[in-house]
Design a protein around this motif. Sequence first.
Motif, PDB file in Angstrom:
ATOM      1  N   GLY A 110       0.943  -1.170   0.003  1.00  0.00           N
ATOM      2  CA  GLY A 110      -0.007  -0.078   0.119  1.00  0.00           C
ATOM      3  C   GLY A 110       0.661   1.466  -0.005  1.00  0.00           C
ATOM      4  O   GLY A 110       2.109   1.055  -0.050  1.00  0.00           O
ATOM      5  N   GLY A 111       0.165   2.344  -0.102  1.00  0.00           N
ATOM      6  CA  GLY A 111       0.797   3.580   0.171  1.00  0.00           C
ATOM      7  C   GLY A 111      -0.289   4.523  -0.293  1.00  0.00           C
ATOM      8  O   GLY A 111      -1.286   4.594  -0.816  1.00  0.00           O
ATOM      9  N   TRP A 112      -0.191   5.751   0.516  1.00  0.00           N
ATOM     10  CA  TRP A 112      -1.199   7.061   0.246  1.00  0.00           C
ATOM     11  C   TRP A 112      -0.338   8.285   0.177  1.00  0.00           C
ATOM     12  O   TRP A 112       0.424   8.613   1.189  1.00  0.00           O
ATOM     13  N   ARG A 113      -0.916   8.987  -0.775  1.00  0.00           N
ATOM     14  CA  ARG A 113      -0.301  10.477  -0.972  1.00  0.00           C
ATOM     15  C   ARG A 113      -1.659  11.259  -1.386  1.00  0.00           C
ATOM     16  O   ARG A 113      -2.477  10.539  -2.198  1.00  0.00           O
ATOM     17  N   GLY A 114      -1.836  12.378  -0.661  1.00  0.00           N
ATOM     18  CA  GLY A 114      -3.305  13.127  -1.084  1.00  0.00           C
ATOM     19  C   GLY A 114      -2.899  14.926  -1.056  1.00  0.00           C
ATOM     20  O   GLY A 114      -1.670  14.990  -0.734  1.00  0.00           O
ATOM     21  N   GLY A 163     -12.169   4.829  -3.359  1.00  0.00           N
ATOM     22  CA  GLY A 163     -11.841   5.973  -4.175  1.00  0.00           C
ATOM     23  C   GLY A 163     -11.615   5.676  -5.679  1.00  0.00           C
ATOM     24  O   GLY A 163     -11.592   6.455  -6.561  1.00  0.00           O
ATOM     25  N   ALA A 164     -11.438   4.525  -6.068  1.00  0.00           N
ATOM     26  CA  ALA A 164     -11.040   4.258  -7.287  1.00  0.00           C
ATOM     27  C   ALA A 164     -12.124   4.051  -8.185  1.00  0.00           C
ATOM     28  O   ALA A 164     -12.387   4.380  -9.271  1.00  0.00           O
ATOM     29  N   THR A 165     -13.569   4.148  -7.656  1.00  0.00           N
ATOM     30  CA  THR A 165     -14.790   4.133  -8.150  1.00  0.00           C
ATOM     31  C   THR A 165     -15.350   5.541  -8.332  1.00  0.00           C
ATOM     32  O   THR A 165     -15.892   5.972  -8.972  1.00  0.00           O
ATOM     33  N   ARG A 166     -15.064   6.332  -7.150  1.00  0.00           N
ATOM     34  CA  ARG A 166     -15.623   7.535  -6.917  1.00  0.00           C
ATOM     35  C   ARG A 166     -14.454   8.342  -6.422  1.00  0.00           C
ATOM     36  O   ARG A 166     -14.235   8.825  -5.015  1.00  0.00           O
ATOM     37  N   PRO A 167     -13.541   9.050  -6.940  1.00  0.00           N
ATOM     38  CA  PRO A 167     -12.474   9.785  -6.505  1.00  0.00           C
ATOM     39  C   PRO A 167     -12.843  11.091  -6.100  1.00  0.00           C
ATOM     40  O   PRO A 167     -13.728  11.474  -6.505  1.00  0.00           O
ATOM     41  N   TYR A 174      -3.953   8.946  -6.061  1.00  0.00           N
ATOM     42  CA  TYR A 174      -4.280   7.839  -5.282  1.00  0.00           C
ATOM     43  C   TYR A 174      -5.440   7.169  -5.759  1.00  0.00           C
ATOM     44  O   TYR A 174      -5.332   5.767  -6.111  1.00  0.00           O
ATOM     45  N   SER A 175      -6.442   7.840  -6.130  1.00  0.00           N
ATOM     46  CA  SER A 175      -7.508   7.164  -6.585  1.00  0.00           C
ATOM     47  C   SER A 175      -7.157   6.500  -8.251  1.00  0.00           C
ATOM     48  O   SER A 175      -7.694   5.665  -8.701  1.00  0.00           O
ATOM     49  N   ALA A 177      -4.173   5.497  -9.315  1.00  0.00           N
ATOM     50  CA  ALA A 177      -3.546   4.451  -9.253  1.00  0.00           C
ATOM     51  C   ALA A 177      -4.282   3.346  -8.937  1.00  0.00           C
ATOM     52  O   ALA A 177      -4.230   2.226  -9.390  1.00  0.00           O
ATOM     53  N   LYS A 178      -4.980   3.410  -7.876  1.00  0.00           N
ATOM     54  CA  LYS A 178      -5.901   2.378  -7.394  1.00  0.00           C
ATOM     55  C   LYS A 178      -6.787   1.965  -8.635  1.00  0.00           C
ATOM     56  O   LYS A 178      -7.002   0.641  -8.806  1.00  0.00           O
ATOM     57  N   ALA A 179      -7.359   2.910  -9.482  1.00  0.00           N
ATOM     58  CA  ALA A 179      -8.391   2.516 -10.451  1.00  0.00           C
ATOM     59  C   ALA A 179      -7.271   1.471 -11.441  1.00  0.00           C
ATOM     60  O   ALA A 179      -7.934   0.641 -12.188  1.00  0.00           O
ATOM     61  N   ALA A 180      -6.163   1.853 -11.927  1.00  0.00           N
ATOM     62  CA  ALA A 180      -5.355   1.298 -12.778  1.00  0.00           C
ATOM     63  C   ALA A 180      -4.783  -0.089 -12.318  1.00  0.00           C
ATOM     64  O   ALA A 180      -4.737  -0.933 -13.227  1.00  0.00           O
ATOM     65  N   ALA A 181      -4.725  -0.054 -10.909  1.00  0.00           N
ATOM     66  CA  ALA A 181      -4.348  -1.565 -10.326  1.00  0.00           C
ATOM     67  C   ALA A 181      -5.519  -2.621 -10.598  1.00  0.00           C
ATOM     68  O   ALA A 181      -5.430  -3.883 -10.829  1.00  0.00           O
ATOM     69  N   GLU A 182      -6.684  -1.985 -10.276  1.00  0.00           N
ATOM     70  CA  GLU A 182      -7.936  -2.692 -10.492  1.00  0.00           C
ATOM     71  C   GLU A 182      -8.033  -3.247 -11.790  1.00  0.00           C
ATOM     72  O   GLU A 182      -8.341  -4.470 -12.014  1.00  0.00           O
ATOM     73  N   ALA A 183      -7.903  -2.413 -13.063  1.00  0.00           N
ATOM     74  CA  ALA A 183      -7.955  -2.771 -14.366  1.00  0.00           C
ATOM     75  C   ALA A 183      -7.116  -3.820 -14.877  1.00  0.00           C
ATOM     76  O   ALA A 183      -7.513  -4.668 -15.496  1.00  0.00           O
TER      77      ALA A 183
END
Length: 262
Positions: A110-114, A163-167, A174-175, A177-183
């Motif tokens: 994991g990891g988070w930046r906002g 957040g990947a679904t609703r950034p 962050y969102s 990157a998560k969406a890309a990982a899901e794809a």
Amino acid sequence: MSGVRADETGEARTMGNGTLDGAVIAVAGAGGPAGRAALLRLAEAGAVVVGSDNDPQRLAEAVDAARYAHGGATVVGEPVDLLDLASARRWADGIEEEYGRVDGLVHLVGGWRGSETFTKTDLDDWEVLERLLIRTVQHTSLAFHEALQRSDRGRYVLISAAGATRPTAGNAAYSAAKAAAEAWTLAMADWFRKAGGEQGPTSAAAILVVKALVHDAMRAERPNAKFAGFTDVKDLAEAVAGVWEKPAAEVNGNRLWLTEKP
């Protein structure tokens, strides 16, 4: 419910009696709070657990805790640079060579930046998150997918965020990157589906979606915080184990929500 069996030395040890008993599961990011919980739950279920982390000391502590909690369980750790594809492949190949199979990869890196606002987004954050949240998924999936397909219960489990679904405006990097990982994970699921042919997939790639994670240390630091909608790492570990309780076709290519859908 757990049973008891004797190992080669005659000592009794706990074991599971479900679909994870005897399974060989790799856990990426095993040294963090979620990784620790996953090691404990998978060991309790009777799995052989092989953890990796980029922090050797943190990994060793997590492995020792799981071994101590479940005496006799096979829980080992190996520092692996998951930002290097060759290292990830060596890790996957080594597990299969040592134990004869690989039945799962749980991705907990994991990891988070906002940022305060969308306009204040720092693209340097994207550089960090792309490596942590996307590149490691690419490397673990490419390294493990063939072994998982050979398994009769192979599972690739990605932990993602709502957040990947609703950034939100302050979480653009962050969102994304998560969406890309899901794809990427869903593309692997499609490969499992096609490999299964008319009979359907025998292995699966699934996504567990949380709002955010919480653990005991966070509660101790912020005793008045409500952590509304957060998923406890123990509950996450339970959900991870549950992926193996369902048929591959039921979980392959699906987002399994552990929080309210946005």
